[in-house]
Design a protein around this motif. Structure first.
Motif, PDB file in Angstrom:
ATOM      1  N   TYR A 127     -17.549  22.181   9.462  1.00 49.97           N
ATOM      2  CA  TYR A 127     -16.536  21.602   8.489  1.00 49.97           C
ATOM      3  C   TYR A 127     -16.653  20.138   8.064  1.00 49.97           C
ATOM      4  O   TYR A 127     -17.469  19.682   8.524  1.00 49.97           O
ATOM      5  N   LEU A 170     -15.493  17.258   8.065  1.00 50.39           N
ATOM      6  CA  LEU A 170     -15.224  15.972   8.756  1.00 50.39           C
ATOM      7  C   LEU A 170     -16.594  16.084   9.952  1.00 50.39           C
ATOM      8  O   LEU A 170     -17.224  15.061  10.138  1.00 50.39           O
ATOM      9  N   ILE A 200     -19.587  15.110   8.191  1.00 49.90           N
ATOM     10  CA  ILE A 200     -19.692  13.575   7.939  1.00 49.90           C
ATOM     11  C   ILE A 200     -20.245  12.787   9.225  1.00 49.90           C
ATOM     12  O   ILE A 200     -21.136  12.090   9.074  1.00 49.90           O
ATOM     13  N   ARG A 201     -19.643  13.390  10.234  1.00 50.22           N
ATOM     14  CA  ARG A 201     -20.056  12.717  11.664  1.00 50.22           C
ATOM     15  C   ARG A 201     -21.264  13.242  12.048  1.00 50.22           C
ATOM     16  O   ARG A 201     -22.148  12.299  12.912  1.00 50.22           O
ATOM     17  N   GLU A 225     -23.747  10.994  10.125  1.00 54.75           N
ATOM     18  CA  GLU A 225     -23.707   9.643  10.807  1.00 54.75           C
ATOM     19  C   GLU A 225     -24.600   9.408  12.037  1.00 54.75           C
ATOM     20  O   GLU A 225     -25.181   8.524  12.251  1.00 54.75           O
ATOM     21  N   LEU A 242     -26.822   8.311   7.900  1.00 59.36           N
ATOM     22  CA  LEU A 242     -26.369   8.440   6.521  1.00 59.36           C
ATOM     23  C   LEU A 242     -24.782   8.167   6.470  1.00 59.36           C
ATOM     24  O   LEU A 242     -24.294   9.030   7.052  1.00 59.36           O
ATOM     25  N   ILE A 243     -24.485   6.964   6.370  1.00 65.29           N
ATOM     26  CA  ILE A 243     -22.922   6.778   6.323  1.00 65.29           C
ATOM     27  C   ILE A 243     -22.370   6.769   5.225  1.00 65.29           C
ATOM     28  O   ILE A 243     -22.657   5.969   4.285  1.00 65.29           O
ATOM     29  N   LEU A 244     -21.349   7.782   5.019  1.00 70.00           N
ATOM     30  CA  LEU A 244     -20.993   8.004   3.808  1.00 70.00           C
ATOM     31  C   LEU A 244     -19.687   7.509   3.447  1.00 70.00           C
ATOM     32  O   LEU A 244     -18.858   7.345   4.425  1.00 70.00           O
ATOM     33  N   ALA A 245     -19.324   7.172   2.098  1.00 76.45           N
ATOM     34  CA  ALA A 245     -18.171   7.022   1.680  1.00 76.45           C
ATOM     35  C   ALA A 245     -17.324   8.343   1.681  1.00 76.45           C
ATOM     36  O   ALA A 245     -17.838   9.247   1.532  1.00 76.45           O
ATOM     37  N   GLU A 246     -16.059   8.193   2.392  1.00 71.59           N
ATOM     38  CA  GLU A 246     -15.462   9.705   2.644  1.00 71.59           C
ATOM     39  C   GLU A 246     -15.374  10.590   1.733  1.00 71.59           C
ATOM     40  O   GLU A 246     -15.623  11.760   1.824  1.00 71.59           O
ATOM     41  N   THR A 301     -17.279  11.265  -0.678  1.00 70.14           N
ATOM     42  CA  THR A 301     -18.852  11.618  -1.022  1.00 70.14           C
ATOM     43  C   THR A 301     -18.783  13.138  -1.072  1.00 70.14           C
ATOM     44  O   THR A 301     -19.510  13.718  -1.771  1.00 70.14           O
ATOM     45  N   TYR A 314     -17.464  15.802  -0.191  1.00 73.03           N
ATOM     46  CA  TYR A 314     -16.590  16.928  -0.570  1.00 73.03           C
ATOM     47  C   TYR A 314     -16.978  17.474  -1.853  1.00 73.03           C
ATOM     48  O   TYR A 314     -17.356  18.921  -2.112  1.00 73.03           O
ATOM     49  N   TYR A 371      -8.665  17.630   5.644  1.00 77.34           N
ATOM     50  CA  TYR A 371      -9.532  16.480   6.008  1.00 77.34           C
ATOM     51  C   TYR A 371      -8.783  15.016   6.510  1.00 77.34           C
ATOM     52  O   TYR A 371      -8.956  14.355   7.214  1.00 77.34           O
ATOM     53  N   ARG A 420     -10.310   4.869   2.575  1.00 81.92           N
ATOM     54  CA  ARG A 420     -11.896   5.162   2.767  1.00 81.92           C
ATOM     55  C   ARG A 420     -12.186   6.464   1.878  1.00 81.92           C
ATOM     56  O   ARG A 420     -13.125   6.429   1.460  1.00 81.92           O
ATOM     57  N   LEU A 421     -11.041   7.073   1.557  1.00 83.29           N
ATOM     58  CA  LEU A 421     -11.312   8.592   0.810  1.00 83.29           C
ATOM     59  C   LEU A 421     -11.139   8.085  -0.966  1.00 83.29           C
ATOM     60  O   LEU A 421     -11.918   8.491  -1.540  1.00 83.29           O
ATOM     61  N   GLN A 465     -15.144  12.786  -9.592  1.00 81.32           N
ATOM     62  CA  GLN A 465     -16.341  13.340  -9.145  1.00 81.32           C
ATOM     63  C   GLN A 465     -16.216  15.006  -9.187  1.00 81.32           C
ATOM     64  O   GLN A 465     -17.374  15.414  -9.384  1.00 81.32           O
ATOM     65  N   TYR A 466     -15.231  15.522  -8.908  1.00 76.85           N
ATOM     66  CA  TYR A 466     -15.186  17.032  -9.166  1.00 76.85           C
ATOM     67  C   TYR A 466     -15.446  17.496 -10.342  1.00 76.85           C
ATOM     68  O   TYR A 466     -16.129  18.296 -10.955  1.00 76.85           O
ATOM     69  N   LEU A 493     -22.358   8.704  -6.117  1.00 77.76           N
ATOM     70  CA  LEU A 493     -20.778   8.844  -5.889  1.00 77.76           C
ATOM     71  C   LEU A 493     -20.516   7.697  -4.480  1.00 77.76           C
ATOM     72  O   LEU A 493     -19.492   7.126  -4.931  1.00 77.76           O
ATOM     73  N   GLY A 494     -21.011   7.650  -3.486  1.00 79.79           N
ATOM     74  CA  GLY A 494     -20.736   6.869  -2.695  1.00 79.79           C
ATOM     75  C   GLY A 494     -22.021   6.248  -1.838  1.00 79.79           C
ATOM     76  O   GLY A 494     -22.980   5.710  -2.531  1.00 79.79           O
ATOM     77  N   LEU A 495     -22.053   6.317  -0.553  1.00 77.90           N
ATOM     78  CA  LEU A 495     -23.175   5.832   0.195  1.00 77.90           C
ATOM     79  C   LEU A 495     -23.516   4.139   0.020  1.00 77.90           C
ATOM     80  O   LEU A 495     -24.087   3.700   0.700  1.00 77.90           O
ATOM     81  N   ARG A 500     -21.639   1.954   1.040  1.00 77.93           N
ATOM     82  CA  ARG A 500     -21.291   1.440   2.204  1.00 77.93           C
ATOM     83  C   ARG A 500     -22.316   1.654   3.217  1.00 77.93           C
ATOM     84  O   ARG A 500     -21.924   1.916   4.523  1.00 77.93           O
ATOM     85  N   VAL A 502     -18.702   3.502  10.397  1.00 75.41           N
ATOM     86  CA  VAL A 502     -17.600   4.171  10.128  1.00 75.41           C
ATOM     87  C   VAL A 502     -16.996   4.613  11.341  1.00 75.41           C
ATOM     88  O   VAL A 502     -17.630   5.014  12.177  1.00 75.41           O
TER      89      VAL A 502
END
Lengths: 139, 202
Positions: free
Chosen positions: A40, A42, A45-46, A49, A54-58, A60, A62, B36, B54-55, B64-65, B192-194, B196, B201
């Motif tokens: 899933y 989260l 994402i983990r 990482e 690859l540390i994502l902005a949360e 990003t 979805y 989430y 953070r979201l 973005q969607y 979109l992101g990355l 950071r 995290v």
């Protein structure tokens, strides 16, 4: 690596380039995270990482998962598990596996060529670092 | 209680900004983001405020969607309006998007101009054509003032099919170029992101 970056005349440009490189790899990384089975959001994402730095902005991952699912590369299902709420698990579809194969081969070929090209540069960097370390050790 | 209110406010705002997306997809997105947020708060021990920060703002997340949907639809469409909207959105992503947008404007304007002048020939035949004088092109299209003799129109009624074909081809070519640009714009969609990328995290 960090020392070299600090000495660079344009560290911001270097960081921007690195960020662009990571962004470009994100779609492939999202697909690759599901290679061994369903996860899933989260967990994806983990996984990214811990496995790929690859540390994502949360926010990003979805929209990207949503797009990959719309393109038929992923499938998803809601699962009631040990959590108090259901989670949306993603899996690779057959076209998704095929696309990932193609991406991985293209990536490996591209990275292999660049690594050969960059070998002299990396060797030079290692030599500089080695010399600096020796100088620090000597009184 | 405050945390619950915060979550519900965020989700409500996200839902309202997902407007153009179908109700089924919208509810699916909202449900996933809510799951989430709950998972993040429960598993990482972060406060709800931190997780929401953070979201990112709900309008940006929704954008973005929406962008993904717009570009996906447009990349399969031949509607100039939809393609122009998508290329305009692409223009906000960087220089290459701006180039695509202006190419789209120029391509559609030229193509549309040819098609309109083909219709204009039917209503203003004397004012629409291709005029030459001494073997040199003087003017073409629909003109308020018709070039005076010895300049003369060499196209006649052939102007109508010729302008329709050229105009249609230009519109099709422009659509093809925009669709191609949208399909290779996944890299832009990933913008979109990355940013950071060096921050830890969790």
């Amino acid at each position: 690596m960090m020392r070299l970056r600090a000495k660079s005349s344009e560290p911001e440009a270097s960081e921007r380039w690195e960020a662009q490189l990571r962004k470009g790899a994100l779609e492939m990384a999202a697909l690759a995270s599901l290679w061994h089975g369903r996860l899933y959001g989260l967990e994806i994402i983990r996984f990214l990482e811990s496995q790929s730095q690859l540390i994502l902005a949360e926010g990003t991952i979805y929209p990207i998962l949503h797009r990959l699912r719309a393109e038929g590369l992923l499938t998803s299902e809601w699962v009631e598990a040990e959590a108090r709420h259901p989670r949306k698990y993603y899996s690779l579809t057959d076209p998704g596996r095929q696309r990932l194969h193609e991406m991985a081969e293209a990536w490996a070929s591209f990275a292999g060529g660049l690594t050969r090209l960059l070998d002299p540069v990396l060797n030079h960097s290692r030599n500089i670092r080695s010399t600096e370390d020796k100088q620090e050790v000597q009184p | 209680m405050i945390q619950t209110m915060g979550l519900e406010t965020y989700i409500s705002s996200l839902r309202s900004h997902l407007g153009p997306i179908t109700i089924g997809d919208r509810e699916e997105i909202v449900r996933e983001i809510a799951a989430y947020i709950r998972d993040s708060v429960e598993q990482s021990g972060l406060s709800l405020k931190s997780v929401l920060e953070r979201l990112g703002p709900p309008d940006e997340l929704a954008a973005q969607y929406r962008d993904g949907l717009l570009i996906r639809r447009a990349s399969r469409s031949i509607s100039p309006l939809l393609l122009l909207r998508a290329s305009l959105r692409l223009a906000t992503k960087g220089l290459s998007g701006i180039v695509v947008f202006f190419a789209a404007i120029i391509g559609y304007a030229m193509g549309g101009g040819f098609v309109l002048s083909a219709f204009a020939k039917c209503f203003f035949p004397a004012h629409t054509g291709v005029w030459i004088r001494d073997g040199e092109l003087i003017s073409s299209g629909t003109q308020f003032e018709v070039p005076s003799p010895p300049a003369h129109d060499i196209a006649g009624w052939w102007y109508v099919p010729a302008a329709l074909v050229i105009g249609s081809l230009l519109i099709l070519l422009t659509s093809f170029v925009i669709r191609k640009a949208l399909r290779v714009s996944h890299m832009l969609q990933a913008k979109l992101g990355l940013l950071r990328s060096t921050e830890p995290v969790g």
